[in-house]
Structure formats: C-alpha cells, structure tokens
Design a protein around this motif. Structure first.
Motif, PDB file in Angstrom:
ATOM      1  N   PHE A 126       3.203   1.890   1.418  1.00 25.58           N
ATOM      2  CA  PHE A 126       2.238   0.898   0.957  1.00 25.58           C
ATOM      3  C   PHE A 126       2.134  -0.325   1.867  1.00 25.58           C
ATOM      4  N   SER A 130      -4.062  -0.006   4.245  1.00 23.54           N
ATOM      5  CA  SER A 130      -4.990  -1.016   3.725  1.00 23.54           C
ATOM      6  C   SER A 130      -4.935  -1.090   2.198  1.00 23.54           C
ATOM      7  N   ARG A 131      -5.474  -2.155   1.647  1.00 27.64           N
ATOM      8  CA  ARG A 131      -5.532  -2.299   0.191  1.00 27.64           C
ATOM      9  C   ARG A 131      -6.320  -1.166  -0.436  1.00 27.64           C
ATOM     10  N   GLU A 132      -7.401  -0.781   0.235  1.00 24.62           N
ATOM     11  CA  GLU A 132      -8.224   0.305  -0.296  1.00 24.62           C
ATOM     12  C   GLU A 132      -7.434   1.609  -0.330  1.00 24.62           C
ATOM     13  N   VAL A 134      -4.163   1.838  -0.498  1.00 22.53           N
ATOM     14  CA  VAL A 134      -3.145   1.698  -1.545  1.00 22.53           C
ATOM     15  C   VAL A 134      -3.742   2.121  -2.884  1.00 22.53           C
ATOM     16  N   SER A 135      -4.919   1.600  -3.192  1.00 24.92           N
ATOM     17  CA  SER A 135      -5.573   1.930  -4.464  1.00 24.92           C
ATOM     18  C   SER A 135      -5.886   3.420  -4.556  1.00 24.92           C
ATOM     19  N   ARG A 155       7.835  -1.503  -1.276  1.00 26.95           N
ATOM     20  CA  ARG A 155       6.872  -2.422  -0.647  1.00 26.95           C
ATOM     21  C   ARG A 155       7.626  -3.664  -0.214  1.00 26.95           C
ATOM     22  N   GLY A 158       5.657  -9.133   1.771  1.00 28.10           N
ATOM     23  CA  GLY A 158       4.463  -9.595   2.468  1.00 28.10           C
ATOM     24  C   GLY A 158       4.605 -11.032   2.924  1.00 28.10           C
ATOM     25  N   PRO A 164       2.289  -8.549  -2.862  1.00 30.11           N
ATOM     26  CA  PRO A 164       1.442  -7.357  -3.013  1.00 30.11           C
ATOM     27  C   PRO A 164       2.029  -6.300  -3.932  1.00 30.11           C
ATOM     28  N   SER A 165       3.326  -6.368  -4.198  1.00 24.66           N
ATOM     29  CA  SER A 165       3.910  -5.369  -5.098  1.00 24.66           C
ATOM     30  C   SER A 165       3.393  -5.532  -6.522  1.00 24.66           C
ATOM     31  N   ALA A 167       0.311  -5.977  -7.414  1.00 30.18           N
ATOM     32  CA  ALA A 167      -0.903  -5.165  -7.545  1.00 30.18           C
ATOM     33  C   ALA A 167      -0.555  -3.686  -7.663  1.00 30.18           C
ATOM     34  N   ILE A 168       0.497  -3.252  -6.985  1.00 34.52           N
ATOM     35  CA  ILE A 168       0.926  -1.859  -7.089  1.00 34.52           C
ATOM     36  C   ILE A 168       1.409  -1.558  -8.502  1.00 34.52           C
TER      37      ILE A 168
END
Length: 216
Positions: A126, A130-132, A134-135, A155, A158, A164-165, A167-168
């Motif tokens: 992760f 990219s964020r995309e 990841v999703s 993760r 950052g 960012p974890s 959002a995961i």
C-alpha cells in the motif's frame, strides 16, 4: 519510483530496525490467522501473498505452526532473485504446499486460481501504489478471501498530516471486513493491520484480467 528491492530487504537483518520489528508483528498475526481461520473440507487452509519478496514473513511461520505444513500457499513476487530465494527457502523448510510464482502481483490472474484464500497477505504494497490503486486493491480483497478469512496488511505512517493507514482501515470496513488487530508503535513509522471478512458482497467481484495496482 525505482528502488533496489534486494538492498531494501537487507534492512530486515538489522536488529531493531523498523523492518525487523514490523516483520515480527506480521509473523505474530499470521500465526494467529492460521490458528483461527476456518479450514477447508479437507482440513487444510490456503494463503495468498502479494509482493511476497523472499517469503520471510510467511515461510518460517508455516514451518513452525502446527497446521502450517497443510497450508496451500501461493507467493507472488516479480523480482526473480527474491522469488528464487523464497523458492529455495520453502524447499529447505520442507514446505511442499508452497508455490512461489515469479510474476506481477498487481495482476490478479497471477494468483486468482488460489482464491478464495483463508489468509491474504498485503505487506509492503500500500505504501508503494497510488491512492486509486489502494482503493481498487481493497475492493478486490473480498473476492480473494474465503468467508471468515483474514487479510494482513502493512503501511508506513507517511509524511503528511493525515495517516494513510486510517483510509485503509475505513476501506476494509466498507468492504465487509472487521478489524481484529491494528498496531501503530509510538516509536516507529509502520502500521500493521489484521482484518477478517465477515460480509462478502454478493455477487463477488470478478477479477479475471484485472490489474489491481502498479508500483509508482
């Protein structure tokens, strides 16, 4: 981003390093997952590891766990040197059920035949996509996971104000996973999560031919 992954793996051998500490946490969670994951009709369990490296987070755990030698595991690793090391280690440890595949783990077809798995490892992934992506990868995990199976992921914290974890964790909840464990040491930058699939979407997402992620 170009990275020397062979050199990166060397930090695992530095006592007290962030990678060495993270490795111990991942192994501990994997041991728990192998104990608690529901077994298949023949009593065995299955595992998929994305970007498996040299397999050091998985193979020693399988070798010492009571049920480890009955696990059918697919380890996907793009780097041929690291994949070769994993293959050699599996042989030395007598893990006949381990299939190390030299291939791009971003392509679901590399390991899709091993799904649904009782344990899916997404470690070291992760933070490099990219964020995309990841999703997209999180959304694919229910189709890769058996009912009641576990996902173990990592993760870094950052460099931004927002970790960012978080959002995961939210994404996994959104896609039917319950959080079993989450570790964020105050004196380290890594995070390790362990989630269990409790509500897979119906129908399951079809992943054949799909690219889930590419390292940035």
């Amino acid at each position: 981003m170009t990275r020397d992954w062979l050199r990166w793996h060397e930090d695992y051998d530095t006592a007290g390093s962030s990678l060495a500490r993270r490795l111990e946490v991942v192994r501990r969670h994997l041991g728990r997952a192998l104990t608690e994951a529901p077994a298949g009709p023949d009593g065995s369990r299955s595992l998929i590891s994305l970007c498996a490296g040299d397999g050091r987070d998985v193979l020693p755990v399988l070798a010492r766990h009571a049920a480890g030698r009955q696990v059918r595991a697919v380890l996907a690793e793009l780097d041929p040197e690291l994949a070769g090391r994993a293959r050699s280690a599996a042989g030395r440890l007598g893990l006949a059920g381990v299939d190390v595949r030299t291939g791009d783990a971003g392509l679901a077809d590399v390991y899709l035949d091993a799904a649904p798995a009782h344990v899916v490892m997404v470690c070291g992934v992760f933070g490099n996509i990219s964020r995309e992506d990841v999703s997209r990868t999180i959304a694919a995990l229910p189709a890769l996971s058996a009912a009641g199976g576990f996902v173990i992921w990592t993760r870094g914290r950052g460099t931004q104000d927002t970790d960012p974890s978080m959002a995961i964790r939210a994404g996994l909840r959104e896609h039917g996973f319950a959080e079993i464990a989450f570790e964020e040491p105050a004196d380290a930058r890594f995070r390790v999560g362990m989630h269990r699939l409790i509500a897979a979407p119906v129908p399951a997402r079809r992943l054949s031919g799909e690219r889930l992620f590419a390292f940035a």
